[in-house]
Design a protein around this motif. Structure first.
Motif, PDB file in Angstrom:
ATOM      1  N   SER A   1       9.747  64.434   8.289  1.00 29.05           N
ATOM      2  CA  SER A   1       8.431  64.344   8.923  1.00 29.05           C
ATOM      3  C   SER A   1       8.353  65.334  10.066  1.00 29.05           C
ATOM      4  CB  SER A   1       8.190  62.928   9.464  1.00 29.05           C
ATOM      5  OG  SER A   1       6.960  62.869  10.176  1.00 29.05           O
TER       6      SER A   1
ATOM      7  N   GLU B   1       7.408  66.245  13.677  1.00 29.02           N
ATOM      8  CA  GLU B   1       7.370  65.375  14.845  1.00 29.02           C
ATOM      9  C   GLU B   1       6.663  66.065  16.013  1.00 29.02           C
ATOM     10  OE1 GLU B   1      11.389  64.102  15.584  1.00 29.02           O
ATOM     11  OE2 GLU B   1      11.661  63.358  13.532  1.00 29.02           O
TER      12      GLU B   1
ATOM     13  N   LYS C   1       3.730  60.623   6.466  1.00 27.45           N
ATOM     14  CA  LYS C   1       4.576  59.883   5.537  1.00 27.45           C
ATOM     15  C   LYS C   1       3.786  58.651   5.110  1.00 27.45           C
ATOM     16  CE  LYS C   1       7.878  61.260   4.620  1.00 27.45           C
ATOM     17  NZ  LYS C   1       8.186  62.345   3.664  1.00 27.45           N
TER      18      LYS C   1
ATOM     19  N   GLY D   1       4.102  60.181  11.337  1.00 28.45           N
ATOM     20  CA  GLY D   1       4.023  61.609  11.599  1.00 28.45           C
ATOM     21  C   GLY D   1       2.793  61.975  12.385  1.00 28.45           C
TER      22      GLY D   1
ATOM     23  N   GLY E   1      -0.324  68.396  12.304  1.00 28.20           N
ATOM     24  CA  GLY E   1       0.661  68.894  11.352  1.00 28.20           C
ATOM     25  C   GLY E   1       0.376  70.318  10.929  1.00 28.20           C
TER      26      GLY E   1
END
Length: 271
Positions: free
Chosen positions: A22, A24, A56, A67, A73
């Motif tokens: 994942s 972070e 996730k 996450g 992201g």
């Protein structure tokens, strides 16, 4: 869409997909990316892709961290791409995520649990990016032929297939090494996900356990059996990772493992 180049796989090289399970934060993402970029500069036999999941979505417990989410992201993945020049990969869980992820990522990954979901496969193919599909734990290698058919019908630019183990009783997985020959016959590269293959799903009291000590064994065996790529989840401190810590490779041990696998790959491909 910017950066429209799509082809990544080079049969003259070992494909390496690596990164944290994942995403972070920058403090964990950037050291991994820096290490992979350094390896890419020193190992011309490798094609390296940075991997990190923004969500996730199938954690065992509702209280497990998932996450940073799509927006943060993609920011982290964009940072990796821009700062280190690495192609980046992430998972999608809904068809609607394909287009925004395709704006950033060279590879869209379809999680194992979703590998038969037609709408997600079609949406990923339409981005013009590489589509990497993880074989479901519930599917035989032969059944992945139908997944390939869907992607080929939608003119996917490039298709990768990833072996990540099959359910073996409860809370255990096993890898059938024949998988690489069976799926390889479909005409697309087959990758060994050596870290997910040592998972013990749901076996750690509401979260997934794992046996990372078996990762090198499975990785070397897969390359010997014909795998064209390897998938390693790696983290600066796996025991503090928010997801899949027990099966991730410590970042400090990644290069030695890759060197072992490269030696096998060279032996297999020696003329």
């Amino acid at each position: 869409m910017t950066d429209t180049s799509t082809a990544l796989y080079d049969p003259r090289k070992l494909l390496l997909i690596a990164g944290p399970c994942s995403l972070e934060c920058e403090a964990t993402t950037l050291p991994v990316a820096e290490k992979l970029a350094d390896m890419a500069s020193r190992y011309p036999e490798l094609t390296i892709v940075f991997k990190g999941s923004f969500d996730k979505a199938n954690r065992t417990s509702i209280t497990s961290p998932r996450g940073p989410g799509l927006k943060e992201g993609l920011r982290l993945l964009s940072l990796v791409k821009e700062r280190f020049g690495l192609p980046v990969l992430t998972d999608i869980h809904e068809a609607a995520q394909a287009a925004p992820v395709g704006e950033v990522c060279a590879v869209l990954q379809i999680p194992a649990f979703l590998c038969r979901q037609t709408d997600i496969l079609v949406a990923a193919a339409k981005t013009g990016r590489v589509v990497n599909v993880k074989k479901g734990q519930f599917l035989s290698p032969a059944e992945m032929r139908f997944v390939v058919d869907k992607l080929e019908e939608c003119d996917a630019a490039e298709i990768w297939l990833t072996e990540r183990g099959s359910s073996f009783g409860y809370q255990n997985l096993v890898v059938d090494m024949r998988s690489f020959a069976v799926m390889g016959a479909y005409g697309h590269p087959v990758v060994m996900d050596a870290t997910h293959s040592v998972q013990l799903p749901g076996a750690a009291g509401g979260k997934t356990g794992g046996n990372r000590e078996f990762v090198p064994l499975l990785a070397r065996a897969a390359v010997a059996a014909g795998a064209q790529g390897l998938f390693f989840e790696t983290h600066p401190d796996p025991d503090k990772a928010i997801s899949d810590g027990p099966n991730q490779i410590p970042l400090g041990k990644l290069e030695d493992l890759v060197k072992e696998c490269l030696a096998v790959w060279k032996a297999v491909h020696a003329k």
